[in-house]
Design a protein around this motif. Sequence first.
Motif, PDB file in Angstrom:
ATOM      1  N   UNK A 246      -4.635   4.794 -12.061  1.00 16.91           N
ATOM      2  CA  UNK A 246      -3.930   5.055 -10.816  1.00 16.91           C
ATOM      3  C   UNK A 246      -4.644   4.356  -9.657  1.00 16.91           C
ATOM      4  N   UNK A 247      -3.897   3.528  -8.974  1.00 15.64           N
ATOM      5  CA  UNK A 247      -4.486   2.732  -7.909  1.00 15.64           C
ATOM      6  C   UNK A 247      -4.454   3.384  -6.542  1.00 15.64           C
ATOM      7  N   UNK A 248      -3.634   4.414  -6.397  1.00  9.27           N
ATOM      8  CA  UNK A 248      -3.486   5.085  -5.104  1.00  9.27           C
ATOM      9  C   UNK A 248      -3.649   6.578  -5.296  1.00  9.27           C
ATOM     10  N   UNK A 249      -4.350   7.201  -4.348  1.00  9.79           N
ATOM     11  CA  UNK A 249      -4.638   8.632  -4.413  1.00  9.79           C
ATOM     12  C   UNK A 249      -4.454   9.275  -3.048  1.00  9.79           C
ATOM     13  N   UNK A 250      -4.078  10.557  -3.085  1.00  9.74           N
ATOM     14  CA  UNK A 250      -4.091  11.340  -1.863  1.00  9.74           C
ATOM     15  C   UNK A 250      -5.455  11.954  -1.634  1.00  9.74           C
ATOM     16  N   UNK A 251      -5.562  12.751  -0.580  1.00 12.86           N
ATOM     17  CA  UNK A 251      -6.842  13.356  -0.208  1.00 12.86           C
ATOM     18  C   UNK A 251      -7.097  14.673  -0.932  1.00 12.86           C
ATOM     19  N   UNK A 252      -6.074  15.216  -1.573  1.00 13.03           N
ATOM     20  CA  UNK A 252      -6.230  16.437  -2.340  1.00 13.03           C
ATOM     21  C   UNK A 252      -5.851  17.687  -1.581  1.00 13.03           C
TER      22      UNK A 252
ATOM     23  N   UNK B  36       0.828  -1.193   0.000  1.00  9.46           N
ATOM     24  CA  UNK B  36       0.000   0.000   0.000  1.00  9.46           C
ATOM     25  C   UNK B  36       0.869   1.253   0.000  1.00  9.46           C
ATOM     26  N   UNK B  37       0.440   2.211  -0.752  1.00 13.62           N
ATOM     27  CA  UNK B  37       1.103   3.507  -0.788  1.00 13.62           C
ATOM     28  C   UNK B  37       0.135   4.546  -0.251  1.00 13.62           C
ATOM     29  N   UNK B  38       0.581   5.313   0.718  1.00 10.82           N
ATOM     30  CA  UNK B  38      -0.217   6.423   1.227  1.00 10.82           C
ATOM     31  C   UNK B  38       0.369   7.710   0.679  1.00 10.82           C
ATOM     32  N   UNK B  39      -0.505   8.567   0.174  1.00 15.98           N
ATOM     33  CA  UNK B  39      -0.089   9.818  -0.454  1.00 15.98           C
ATOM     34  C   UNK B  39      -0.734  10.991   0.272  1.00 15.98           C
ATOM     35  N   UNK B  40       0.054  12.027   0.522  1.00 15.31           N
ATOM     36  CA  UNK B  40      -0.460  13.227   1.174  1.00 15.31           C
ATOM     37  C   UNK B  40       0.002  14.450   0.396  1.00 15.31           C
ATOM     38  N   UNK B  41      -0.958  15.202  -0.132  1.00 16.91           N
ATOM     39  CA  UNK B  41      -0.647  16.421  -0.874  1.00 16.91           C
ATOM     40  C   UNK B  41      -0.599  17.606   0.078  1.00 16.91           C
ATOM     41  N   UNK B  42       0.196  18.585  -0.289  1.00 20.24           N
ATOM     42  CA  UNK B  42       0.278  19.832   0.469  1.00 20.24           C
ATOM     43  C   UNK B  42       0.737  20.939  -0.465  1.00 20.24           C
ATOM     44  N   UNK B  43       0.630  22.172   0.013  1.00 16.26           N
ATOM     45  CA  UNK B  43       1.125  23.314  -0.742  1.00 16.26           C
ATOM     46  C   UNK B  43       0.060  24.139  -1.431  1.00 16.26           C
ATOM     47  N   UNK B  44      -1.185  23.694  -1.352  1.00 16.50           N
ATOM     48  CA  UNK B  44      -2.254  24.474  -1.958  1.00 16.50           C
ATOM     49  C   UNK B  44      -2.527  25.751  -1.190  1.00 16.50           C
TER      50      UNK B  44
END
Length: 125
Positions: free
Chosen positions: A112-118, A1-9
Amino acid sequence: QVQLVESGGGLVQAGGSLRLSCAASGRTIRNYAMGWFRQAPGKEREFVASISRYASSTYYADSVKGRFTISRDDAKNTVYLQMNSLKPEDTAVYYCGADQVPVGASSTPDRYGYWGQGTQVTVSS
């Protein structure tokens, strides 16, 4: 499993710049092509940019070509999206995704099988 976290918005005036980051955990992103997508209210998720494994290839939507740059730092397990000359029509929630594909980098969200929360990007006129 890959966990993704976006930031910078955030909120920026037209013509300004933002740098988005997508930090991964759980697995190294070396084995994944990575992509940035965005979704505005009432619209479908659309492709922005993608980068293949080893950064050998990058791909951009026509609407952002020449203004946005995607990059990756596998040592930091992070993907970036540098956004310059922002326009009000760039306003959306931006998502990063991971696709375990050996070559290339798809522009299709379903790959894409893995996504961040946006992360929200708002560009004021």
